[in-house]
Design an enzyme around this catalytic site. Structure first.
Site, short mmCIF file in Angstrom:
data_model
loop_
_atom_site.label_atom_id
_atom_site.label_comp_id
_atom_site.label_asym_id
_atom_site.label_seq_id
_atom_site.Cartn_x
_atom_site.Cartn_y
_atom_site.Cartn_z
N GLY A 74 0.83 -1.21 0.03
CA GLY A 74 -0.05 -0.11 0.09
C GLY A 74 0.89 1.09 -0.24
N TYR A 75 1.92 1.22 0.79
CA TYR A 75 2.84 2.31 0.88
C TYR A 75 3.58 2.57 -0.60
CZ TYR A 75 5.84 5.58 3.35
OH TYR A 75 6.60 6.71 4.07
N CYS A 131 0.57 4.61 7.56
CA CYS A 131 1.66 3.14 7.57
C CYS A 131 1.71 2.73 8.88
CB CYS A 131 2.96 3.90 7.20
SG CYS A 131 4.31 2.52 7.45
N GLY A 132 1.64 1.44 8.96
CA GLY A 132 1.80 0.69 10.23
C GLY A 132 3.05 0.99 11.10
N HIS A 133 4.00 1.52 10.40
CA HIS A 133 5.31 1.67 11.00
C HIS A 133 5.57 3.04 11.47
CE1 HIS A 133 6.38 -2.50 11.34
NE2 HIS A 133 5.54 -2.74 10.55
N ARG A 186 -5.68 -7.85 9.81
CA ARG A 186 -4.45 -7.08 10.29
C ARG A 186 -5.12 -6.15 11.68
NH1 ARG A 186 -0.85 -2.81 7.15
NH2 ARG A 186 -0.73 -1.29 8.72
N ASN A 231 5.14 -8.79 8.96
CA ASN A 231 5.31 -7.97 7.91
C ASN A 231 6.86 -7.46 8.11
OD1 ASN A 231 4.87 -5.92 5.91
ND2 ASN A 231 4.03 -4.47 7.67
#
Length: 315
Positions: free
Chosen positions: A44-45, A120-122, A157, A211
Site C-alpha cells: 500500500g505504501y 503506515c503501520g510503522h 490485520r 510484515n
C-alpha cells in the site's frame, strides 16, 4: 490466473513458510515474477507513493488500489496478495471493497483495524477502531468471500500494538477474534522484538503473517527459519521493490549531472547484464507480434518488411 485464491491456499497449506516480495506496480511485479516466487505482495505504501506521489497516510482511494492490483495480477503468473488498508470505511464499505478486489482476480487481501484516515503501520500516530466494530468489518469481509469466492484468502490485520497505549495482549486478542469472525490468516502489525514474535506465534490460534519492513519500521530483522519455528506461515517484504527503485534510480540519475551520455551507457550495460533479455522481450512485444499473426490479415505483416527498429519478432 484463473483461481489465484485456490493456488494461494494450496501454497499456504504446505509446511514451508511463504516469503513474498513487495511490489508497487505491474513493472516491479513483472521483475519479481521473472525471478520466481510462489506469490507476490502489493504494498500500500509503495502503491500510494508510485501512483499518486503521496505517502501511506490515507490519501490513496479504493479504486486506485484495486486498479493497481488488477493490473499487477494480470501481468504475473502467481497469486497476488494486496493491501486493502482499512477497507475504506465501515463494515458496509468493506462489503464493496471485498467484492471489487475479488472481481480484480487476485488471491488475497488484508484489512486492518485502523481509523480513517489510516497511515503506515510503522509510523507514529496510528489509532484503531473499537474491537467490536473491527470484528464486524471482518465478518462483513468473510461473508462476501463466502458468497462470491470461497477460495479467496482473507487476512485480518490489527495495528493495536502500535497505538499510544497499545499492548501486545490486546493485539493478540483482536487477532484471535478476527479469526473467529472468519479471517483465514491473522496479521499482528508491529511486534517490537523476538520475544513478542514468539508470543504471537504461540498465542494466535491460526495461520499468521509477519510484515518484514526492515529499517523503516519497528519490527526486528529475523531469519525465516526462526519465524517458521515460531509458527508463522507467511512473510511479506512490503517495501522491497520500492526502496530498491528509489535507491537505484537516484544513484543512476545522479551521474547524469556530470556526463549524461556516459551515464546512459552505464545504465544500458547494467541492464544488458541482467538475465531478462531485451526491454522489448521483457515487456512482451514478441507476444504482441504473435497476436498479430494469429488475428490480423496477412497483409498486416508487410509493415515489418524493411522497417527500422529493434527486432521484436518471437521467431
Amino acid at each position: 490466473m484463473t483461481d489465484a485464491g485456490g493456488t494461494l491456499r494450496e501454497r499456504l497449506a504446505s509446511d514451508e513458510i511463504l516469503a513474498c516480495p513487495g511490489v508497487h506496480d505491474p513493472l516491479t511485479a513483472a521483475v519479481a515474477d521473472s525471478v520466481g516466487f510462489d506469490a507476490i505482495y502489493m504494498t500500500g505504501y509503495g502503491t500510494s507513493l508510485s501512483k499518486i506521489g503521496y505517502p501511506d497516510a490515507g490519501f490513496i482511494t479504493m479504486p486506485e488500489m484495486i486498479e493497481n492490483a488488477a493490473n499487477i495480477q494480470e501481468r504475473i503468473d502467481v497469486p497476488l496478495i494486496a493491501d486493502a488498508d482499512n477497507g475504506y470505511g465501515n463494515a458496509t464499505n468493506v462489503v464493496r471493497t471485498v467484492r471489487e478486489y475479488i472481481k480484480a482476480g487476485i488471491g488475497a487481501i488484508h484489512i486492518e483495524d485502523q481509523t480513517f484516515p489510516k497511515r503506515c503501520g510503522h509510523t507514529k500516530g496510528r489509532q484503531v477502531i473499537p474491537r467490536e466494530e473491527a470484528v464486524g468489518k471482518i465478518e462483513a469481509a468473510a461473508a462476501v468471500r463466502d458468497e462470491r469466492a470461497p477460495e479467496f484468502v482473507l487476512i485480518a490485520r490489527t495495528d493495536a500494538r502500535g497505538t499510544g497505549d497499545g499492548s501486545l495482549e490486546e493485539a493478540i486478542d483482536r487477532a484471535n477474534d478476527f479469526l473467529d469472525a472468519g479471517a483465514d490468516v491473522a496479521f499482528v502489525e508491529g511486534p517490537t522484538d523476538e520475544d513478542e514474535l514468539e508470543r504471537v506465534g504461540r498465542e494466535v490460534d491460526g495461520p499468521i503473517v509477519y510484515n518484514f519492513v526492515g529499517d523503516m519500521g519497528s519490527s526486528p530483522y529475523v531469519e525465516l527459519s526462526s519465524l517458521e519455528e515460531w509458527g508463522f506461515d507467511l512473510v511479506v517484504f512490503p517495501i522491497a521493490s520500492t526502496l530498491s527503485t528509489i535507491a537505484n534510480v537516484h544513484e543512476d540519475l545522479s551521474t547524469f549531472a556530470d556526463d549524461p551520455v556516459a551515464a546512459m551507457r552505464d545504465i544500458d550495460d547494467g541492464f544488458n547484464d541482467q538475465p531478462v533479455g531485451s526491454l522489448h522481450e521483457f515487456s512482451g512485444f514478441p507476444e504482441v507480434v504473435e497476436w498479430e499473426r494469429q488475428f490480423l490479415p496477412d497483409a498486416e505483416q508487410d509493415k515489418y518488411e524493411g522497417s527500422l527498429g529493434d527486432e521484436v519478432d518471437s521467431e
